[in-house]
Write an enzyme that holds these catalytic residues in place. Sequence first.
Site, PDB file in Angstrom:
ATOM      1  N   GLU A  46       0.826  -1.346  -0.150  1.00 34.09           N
ATOM      2  CA  GLU A  46       0.004   0.075   0.088  1.00 34.09           C
ATOM      3  C   GLU A  46       0.762   1.153   0.041  1.00 34.09           C
ATOM      4  O   GLU A  46       0.467   2.240  -0.621  1.00 34.09           O
ATOM      5  CB  GLU A  46      -0.951  -0.108   1.379  1.00 34.09           C
ATOM      6  CG  GLU A  46      -2.028  -1.190   1.139  1.00 34.09           C
ATOM      7  CD  GLU A  46      -1.402  -2.318   2.002  1.00 34.09           C
ATOM      8  OE1 GLU A  46      -0.234  -2.585   1.924  1.00 34.09           O
ATOM      9  OE2 GLU A  46      -2.010  -2.864   2.886  1.00 34.09           O
ATOM     10  N   ALA A  58       9.482 -45.095  -7.026  1.00 37.14           N
ATOM     11  CA  ALA A  58      11.163 -45.549  -7.383  1.00 37.14           C
ATOM     12  C   ALA A  58      10.978 -46.404  -8.272  1.00 37.14           C
ATOM     13  O   ALA A  58       9.923 -47.606  -8.044  1.00 37.14           O
ATOM     14  CB  ALA A  58      11.773 -45.880  -5.857  1.00 37.14           C
TER      15      ALA A  58
HETATM   16  N1  LIG Z   1       9.878 -40.290  -6.611  1.00 41.17           N
HETATM   17  C1  LIG Z   1       9.995 -39.452  -5.608  1.00 41.17           C
HETATM   18  O1  LIG Z   1       9.091 -38.331  -5.472  1.00 41.17           O
HETATM   19  C2  LIG Z   1      10.571 -39.842  -4.487  1.00 41.17           C
HETATM   20  C3  LIG Z   1      10.901 -38.892  -3.241  1.00 41.17           C
HETATM   21  C4  LIG Z   1      11.525 -39.280  -2.169  1.00 41.17           C
HETATM   22  C5  LIG Z   1      11.868 -40.666  -1.923  1.00 41.17           C
HETATM   23  N2  LIG Z   1      11.743 -41.465  -3.029  1.00 41.17           N
HETATM   24  C6  LIG Z   1      12.182 -43.079  -3.123  1.00 41.17           C
HETATM   25  O2  LIG Z   1      11.594 -43.276  -1.742  1.00 41.17           O
HETATM   26  C7  LIG Z   1      12.521 -44.486  -1.264  1.00 41.17           C
HETATM   27  C8  LIG Z   1      12.960 -43.836   0.227  1.00 41.17           C
HETATM   28  O3  LIG Z   1      11.670 -43.681   0.730  1.00 41.17           O
HETATM   29  P1  LIG Z   1      11.518 -44.121   2.373  1.00 41.17           P
HETATM   30  O4  LIG Z   1      10.078 -44.231   2.850  1.00 41.17           O
HETATM   31  O5  LIG Z   1      12.224 -45.498   2.541  1.00 41.17           O
HETATM   32  O6  LIG Z   1      12.411 -43.048   3.130  1.00 41.17           O
HETATM   33  P2  LIG Z   1      12.179 -41.641   3.879  1.00 41.17           P
HETATM   34  O7  LIG Z   1      10.697 -41.374   4.036  1.00 41.17           O
HETATM   35  O8  LIG Z   1      12.804 -40.766   3.017  1.00 41.17           O
HETATM   36  O9  LIG Z   1      12.809 -42.025   5.243  1.00 41.17           O
HETATM   37  C9  LIG Z   1      12.262 -42.684   6.102  1.00 41.17           C
HETATM   38  C10 LIG Z   1      13.334 -42.596   7.563  1.00 41.17           C
HETATM   39  O10 LIG Z   1      12.949 -41.363   7.898  1.00 41.17           O
HETATM   40  C11 LIG Z   1      13.286 -41.306   9.398  1.00 41.17           C
HETATM   41  N3  LIG Z   1      12.564 -40.569  10.193  1.00 41.17           N
HETATM   42  C12 LIG Z   1      12.730 -39.425  10.734  1.00 41.17           C
HETATM   43  N4  LIG Z   1      11.922 -38.838  11.461  1.00 41.17           N
HETATM   44  C13 LIG Z   1      10.677 -39.803  11.110  1.00 41.17           C
HETATM   45  C14 LIG Z   1       9.507 -39.580  11.492  1.00 41.17           C
HETATM   46  N5  LIG Z   1       8.853 -38.674  12.347  1.00 41.17           N
HETATM   47  N6  LIG Z   1       8.746 -40.621  11.100  1.00 41.17           N
HETATM   48  C15 LIG Z   1       9.085 -41.583  10.252  1.00 41.17           C
HETATM   49  N7  LIG Z   1      10.290 -41.579   9.991  1.00 41.17           N
HETATM   50  C16 LIG Z   1      11.358 -40.769  10.374  1.00 41.17           C
HETATM   51  C17 LIG Z   1      13.316 -42.764   9.640  1.00 41.17           C
HETATM   52  O11 LIG Z   1      14.655 -43.090  10.025  1.00 41.17           O
HETATM   53  P3  LIG Z   1      15.396 -42.915  11.534  1.00 41.17           P
HETATM   54  O12 LIG Z   1      14.667 -43.589  12.478  1.00 41.17           O
HETATM   55  O13 LIG Z   1      16.717 -43.691  11.259  1.00 41.17           O
HETATM   56  O14 LIG Z   1      15.333 -41.673  11.560  1.00 41.17           O
HETATM   57  C18 LIG Z   1      12.834 -43.783   8.555  1.00 41.17           C
HETATM   58  O15 LIG Z   1      13.252 -44.714   8.361  1.00 41.17           O
HETATM   59  C19 LIG Z   1      13.643 -44.365  -2.162  1.00 41.17           C
HETATM   60  O16 LIG Z   1      13.458 -45.354  -3.070  1.00 41.17           O
HETATM   61  C20 LIG Z   1      13.572 -43.037  -2.945  1.00 41.17           C
HETATM   62  O17 LIG Z   1      14.109 -42.999  -4.039  1.00 41.17           O
HETATM   63  C21 LIG Z   1      11.029 -40.986  -4.203  1.00 41.17           C
END
Ligand SMILES: NC(=O)c1ccc[n+]([C@@H]2O[C@H](COP(=O)([O-])OP(=O)(O)OC[C@H]3O[C@@H](n4cnc5c(N)ncnc54)[C@H](OP(=O)(O)O)[C@@H]3O)[C@@H](O)[C@H]2O)c1
Length: 358
Positions: free
Chosen positions: A54, A165
């Site tokens: 503004e 993935a």
């Molecule tokens: N196409 C896409 O857009 C896209 C995007 C992202 C990922 N991806 C794919 O997704 C896959 C990975 O997915 P993901 O589900 O395994 O991994 P993620 O969701 O990235 O990570 C999971 C990890 O996050 C940690 N974490 C920290 N705080 C958390 C909370 N409050 N609640 C839950 N987890 C928490 C945990 O490990 P800790 O317990 O050690 O903390 C858990 O094991 C890969 O293959 C990747 O290529 C694809």
Amino acid sequence: MSPEDLRYLERCLELAELGARTAAPNPMVGCVLVRDGAVIGEGWHERPGSPHAEVTALAAAGDVSGATAYVSLEPCAHHGRTPPCSDALIAAGVARAVIAAIDPDPRTNGQGIERLRAAGVEVELAAGDIERRARHQNAGFRTLVRLGRPHVTYKAAVSVDGRVAHPGGEPRWISSPQSRALVHEWRARSGAVAVGIGTALADDPTLTARDCVPPAERQPLRLVFDRSARLPAESALVRSADEGPVAVVCRPGAPGIAALAAAGVEAIEVSDAGQALAELGRRGVATMLLEGGPTLAAALRGEGLVDRLALFVAPLVVGAGPNALEGWPAMRLGEGELELSSRPVGPDTLLVADVHEV
Ligand SMILES: NC(=O)c1ccc[n+]([C@@H]2O[C@H](COP(=O)([O-])OP(=O)(O)OC[C@H]3O[C@@H](n4cnc5c(N)ncnc54)[C@H](OP(=O)(O)O)[C@@H]3O)[C@@H](O)[C@H]2O)c1
């Protein structure tokens, strides 16, 4: 509201959008001053500390007595770094104000309108589509002032069967270069960009805003939700810590904190994700782009911390592997007040759905 009023409010939204990368944690605001059917001044809010929309419009216009002020957000009623804009409009002699959306900041929240009306300014409030779009433009600001945390968009690139993935962890893009370019612009506009440690380990992303036009003048805070702070020192995120801030969200006293600190990575030590978002809110982070993966997204969704879903649906069937919305409760998108939109981005379809109203 006349078609002319709507046209000027559209122009306000367009002007406000010029602050998309810079205005946060303040709102994006656009203002147009009109007299006798002619625009006599325009303004938008660029960044915290810079003049409000503004004030810029008033300075551009000169004499505005009897004019109509169009604004995308209710003029403020409080003294911040600058005096209240409602007072500035009154002092300048504006006769009418047309406002697209109310400012939820408790210091204004209707009081800007009251001040204008008390001073004899005719005030008209928008409704319908333009009001909704004005609110959505400031989803970050509105969530920050109402809930004390950033607005969270979960963005994922998915195949038509919802996979994020390729099987066996084969590192191939799911979405098109056009979709990925758009995500870089979203990063440039976000206060924070986040992934879970699963994604950091699987994909080794950098999460910077790159290849944007114009180039990003600042990088978002890059966050890894990583409860034991095991993000490897050789990861792209840690190695790029000098390009912009990187932090892990971990348990208090998590084992990897010292090694990460030595590499320039901050540890945000909290006991849950809600606390992490509250800490981001305290730092003035208004928007967080959650880039996956599905485990973290489902956990945040379960705690009511995902506000918007943005899926780039690519024309391919992967057939197996993690699903973007694994663990989400059943829901019908776009129900009630909530927005649902879709549009092509290159060969992909971008589906945007609000989970929470703003
Ligand atoms: N196409 C896409 O857009 C896209 C995007 C992202 C990922 N991806 C794919 O997704 C896959 C990975 O997915 P993901 O589900 O395994 O991994 P993620 O969701 O990235 O990570 C999971 C990890 O996050 C940690 N974490 C920290 N705080 C958390 C909370 N409050 N609640 C839950 N987890 C928490 C945990 O490990 P800790 O317990 O050690 O903390 C858990 O094991 C890969 O293959 C990747 O290529 C694809």
